[in-house]
Design an enzyme around this catalytic site. Structure first.
Site, PDB file in Angstrom:
ATOM      1  N   CYS A 164       0.689  -1.485  -0.351  1.00  0.00           N
ATOM      2  CA  CYS A 164       0.140   0.299   0.131  1.00  0.00           C
ATOM      3  C   CYS A 164       0.625   1.321  -0.159  1.00  0.00           C
ATOM      4  CB  CYS A 164      -0.439  -0.398   1.564  1.00  0.00           C
ATOM      5  SG  CYS A 164      -1.559  -1.418   1.386  1.00  0.00           S
ATOM      6  N   HIS A 290      -3.027   7.170   6.426  1.00  0.00           N
ATOM      7  CA  HIS A 290      -3.194   5.486   5.452  1.00  0.00           C
ATOM      8  C   HIS A 290      -5.173   5.396   6.665  1.00  0.00           C
ATOM      9  CE1 HIS A 290      -2.386   2.202   3.686  1.00  0.00           C
ATOM     10  NE2 HIS A 290      -2.466   0.946   4.331  1.00  0.00           N
ATOM     11  N   HIS A 324     -10.030   1.703  -0.461  1.00  0.00           N
ATOM     12  CA  HIS A 324      -8.376   1.444  -0.698  1.00  0.00           C
ATOM     13  C   HIS A 324      -7.549   0.738  -1.651  1.00  0.00           C
ATOM     14  CE1 HIS A 324      -4.623   0.636   1.531  1.00  0.00           C
ATOM     15  NE2 HIS A 324      -4.899  -0.023   1.828  1.00  0.00           N
TER      16      HIS A 324
END
Length: 395
Positions: A164, A290, A324
């Site tokens: 990520c 995040h 995400h």
């Protein structure tokens, strides 16, 4: 600690996600608190979850000259390149600096694995069908190979795949290449698309929420997966352009999928970003967290935020809007941070009602109109691959 670095100009940037195509679409959705998440309509096998899907990719093959590169991921990249006249800006930079003096850096975690899945589902006598047999479709570098051909760059071309944090870390690599004189500019690309192995893989880890994700909510239930393409052009100079002030990277390698319990890697990345940017936490107006909406990730990041920033700092996760987007999350959320600077607002944390107590002072639930001169963007990937980016107003 690292030394302060000269800021770099961000002379063009864009994003395409479930919120729409280009910067204007993203600002409108953020200001209107309109989420791009919807019930899963991507997988043929039922999976109850929300996804952030970009419409139209199935009906938009690549132009004929790049047919060998045709995949969902590269289609999204091509669609994203055309937004906000980014393709024109990139080609002008290549002409200005020379093709060999422009780096092309791609961040992706799954590349065109969706095409590999499709090829295995449709084997012909044990072989991939002709339409899916091109080797460039089945390499982690497929995105970079396609973009290099489409753009005509001849400088360094590399792919970063650190889960990520992939498309956040390409900013750091670009800064080093420019500072060392290897190139004069860098085109940064972060693209990841939905595919079965990602959706069912995260579901197998019990990390997928059955409904739209709720970052930092005390009742959060997991992530919502999305897809996106983001592009940034970095150069040494650019009148009126926002700046990359600094970055911090770390690899704590605590666990394959769980963050360090004390956020060691996150703290190191933040500290190094402060040092390279020549700022401290009190000068940060906004932090794009995040904030995946998983129990442990949000718990650890909330504690780090509370420990390292004053209560007046504003922070939020924007994954309730986009989902995400995995390897594209770093650059997508960098673009959102740049939009916060450009338009003077802090996007709230969509879908969240009761905030994690540790960060309730800093966490913006509703949108807030306020000047943002310095913004940070956190990207914390599996395996402890962490990156924090620092951005600032135009010089």
């Amino acid at each position: 600690m690292p030394s302060r670095i000269p800021p770099l100009a961000i002379t063009a940037y864009t994003a395409t996600s479930a919120l729409g195509r280009g910067r204007h679409a993203h600002v409108e959705a953020l200001r209107g608190r309109r989420s791009g998440l919807r019930a899963n309509d991507f997988t043929t096998t039922p999976l109850a979850c929300a996804i952030g899907r970009v419409d139209g990719l199935e009906a938009s093959p690549l132009p004929t000259e790049w047919a060998a590169h045709d995949s969902r991921n590269n289609r999204l990249a091509w669609l994203g390149l055309g937004a906000d006249a980014f393709l024109d800006a990139a080609r002008e930079a290549i002409a200005r600096h020379g093709a060999g003096r422009v780096a092309l850096l791609a961040g992706t975690s799954t590349a065109s694995i969706g095409s590999t899945e499709a090829a295995f589902r449709s084997l012909e006598d044990g072989r991939f069908p002709a339409a899916l047999a091109a080797p460039v479709l089945h390499t982690p570098h497929s995105l970079g190979l396609f973009l290099q051909e489409a753009l005509g760059t001849r400088g360094p071309c590399s792919t970063i795949a650190t889960a990520c944090s992939s498309s956040a870390k390409i900013f750091a690599q670009a800064e080093r290449l420019i500072r060392l004189g290897i190139v004069d500019a860098a085109i940064l690309a972060g693209v990841d698309t939905l595919c079965g192995s990602v959706l069912f893989g995260f579901n197998a880890l019990e990390l997928v929420s059955p409904d739209a994700c709720r970052p930092f909510d005390v009742a959060r239930r997991g992530i919502s997966i999305g897809e996106a393409a983001g592009f940034v052009l970095l150069e040494r100079e650019g009148a009126g352009a926002p700046r990359l002030l600094g970055y911090g990277e770390s690899s704590d390698a605590h666990h394959m999928s769980t963050p360090h319990p004390h956020g060691l890697g996150a703290r190191l990345a933040l500290a190094d970003a402060f040092a390279r940017a020549g700022i401290d936490a009190r000068e940060v107006d906004y932090v794009n967290l995040h904030g995946t909406a998983t129990v442990k990730n949000d718990e650890v990041e909330a504690a780090v935020l509370a420990d390292m920033f004053p209560p007046t700092t504003r922070a939020s996760s924007t994954k309730g809007w986009t989902g995400h987007t995995l390897g594209a999350a770093g650059i997508l959320e960098a673009v959102i941070s740049l939009l916060a600077i450009e338009h003077g607002f802090v996007p709230g944390t969509l879908n969240t009602e009761v905030a994690e107590p540790a960060c309730s002072a800093q966490l913006a639930l509703a949108n807030e109109e306020r000047a943002v001169r310095v913004a940070l963007s956190n990207s914390f990937g599996f395996g402890g691959n962490n990156c924090t980016l620092a951005f600032g107003c135009a010089a």
